[in-house]
Write an enzyme that holds these catalytic residues in place. Structure first.
Site, PDB file in Angstrom:
ATOM      1  N   LEU A 169       6.714  -4.441   3.757  1.00  0.00           N
ATOM      2  CA  LEU A 169       6.057  -5.263   2.748  1.00  0.00           C
ATOM      3  C   LEU A 169       7.048  -5.706   1.678  1.00  0.00           C
ATOM      4  O   LEU A 169       6.975  -6.834   1.174  1.00  0.00           O
ATOM      5  CB  LEU A 169       4.902  -4.480   2.115  1.00  0.00           C
ATOM      6  CG  LEU A 169       4.103  -5.196   1.020  1.00  0.00           C
ATOM      7  CD1 LEU A 169       3.510  -6.510   1.526  1.00  0.00           C
ATOM      8  CD2 LEU A 169       3.007  -4.279   0.474  1.00  0.00           C
ATOM      9  N   LYS A 170       7.963  -4.835   1.325  1.00  0.00           N
ATOM     10  CA  LYS A 170       8.985  -5.194   0.327  1.00  0.00           C
ATOM     11  C   LYS A 170       9.795  -6.399   0.789  1.00  0.00           C
ATOM     12  O   LYS A 170      10.106  -7.294  -0.010  1.00  0.00           O
ATOM     13  CB  LYS A 170       9.902  -3.991   0.100  1.00  0.00           C
ATOM     14  CG  LYS A 170      11.133  -4.273  -0.760  1.00  0.00           C
ATOM     15  CD  LYS A 170      10.803  -4.539  -2.201  1.00  0.00           C
ATOM     16  CE  LYS A 170      12.085  -4.538  -3.040  1.00  0.00           C
ATOM     17  NZ  LYS A 170      11.823  -4.819  -4.461  1.00  0.00           N
TER      18      LYS A 170
END
Length: 291
Positions: A169-170
């Site tokens: 997700l980062k």
């Protein structure tokens, strides 16, 4: 008998030192290791190896710049894992590749160490104010144990899914951040080359809804020529490189990401320790040369 818990920091740069300050305000003690061996201000004692820190810590928080730094600090006889005990919690806030996050999780499993990949969204102002968004991958039980730490350093925790999900997700979030900045830089360059008044142009972009609050902050700084690092170019370019590699592994076509990675590679060559918004300054210089 004191019940104060000690957070052992592996890496203590601009982000980690601000997280430590907020954790100390919340009642935790902090100790740290940095590869340079430098640091220590009285409130945060420093030790000479990761293993020394983890032996003395109740909870370990890693915050290092890349895959190579993570491997160097986690593994081997003086690495963080060597000093940790079964059932200890290791919070990896580093922005690293999904493969590096997965490898650390598996290495932790072998020692019954609970590893959460939990990179954060936000720059130094958010870290200082305890307003980071924590992007965490791990089991529910692990998340419950980490919640007091996450609450001290951030305003929101997103449980992205199982281990490795936080790292993935980062990359999504930083990809949007990088490509958005590249679009801002290129369109500012067009406006300047087309003869628009510089002050008017920068001020106008601060008013319109299509620009994110994050990028508005970068535009205001660029107007003043202030590229002091909140998120250094070398780290933004690294994250774009990781995202390009991750996308290619899944055969996801990403031409916009590729072009942005090249723009940030150019900016890293010019100003690797400046904020990544220095790309706006690079583009402005290019069009200024035509004036």
């Amino acid at each position: 008998m004191s019940t104060q818990q000690t957070i052992g920091f592996i890496g203590f740069g601009a982000m980690a030192s601000r997280m430590a300050a907020n954790l100390q305000k919340a009642g935790y003690a902090a100790i740290a290791y940095t590869p340079s061996g430098k640091g220590g201000d009285g409130s945060t004692p420093f030790f000479s190896s990761p293993a020394e820190v983890t032996q003395k810590a109740d909870i370990v928080l890693a915050c290092v710049p890349d895959d190579e730094a993570l491997a160097a600090s986690m593994y081997g006889p003086s690495g963080a894992l060597a000093g940790m005990k079964a059932d200890q919690l290791l919070l990896n806030t580093s922005s690293v590749s999904p493969e590096a996050a997965d490898a650390l999780f598996k290495a932790g499993q072998e020692k019954n160490i609970i590893v959460i990949d939990c990179p954060v969204s936000g720059s130094t102002p958010e870290a200082e104010g305890g307003n980071l968004v924590v992007l965490a991958g791990g089991e529910d039980s692990a998340m419950a144990r980490a919640k007091p730490i996450f609450d001290a350093i951030g305003k929101t925790t997103i449980h992205a899914g199982p281990s490795g999900s936080g790292a993935r997700l980062k990359l999504v979030i930083n990809g949007i951040m990088g490509t958005g900045l590249a679009a801002v830089a290129e369109t500012i360059a067009y406006g300047l080359a087309a003869g628009l008044d510089r002050s008017m142009l920068f001020d106008a972009l601060d008013e319109v809804a299509v620009i994110s609050p994050h990028h508005k902050r970068k535009i205001r700084a660029a107007k003043a020529g202030d590229f002091s690092p909140q998120f250094p170019t070398r780290l933004m370019q690294k994250d774009m490189r990781l995202l390009m590699d991750a996308a290619a592994r899944l055969a996801v076509p990403a031409p916009t990401l590729a072009a942005t990675t090249q723009q940030l590679s150019l900016t890293r060559r010019a100003a690797e320790d400046a904020d990544y918004s220095a790309l706006i300054g690079v583009m402005e210089k290019i069009v200024a040369n035509d004036a």
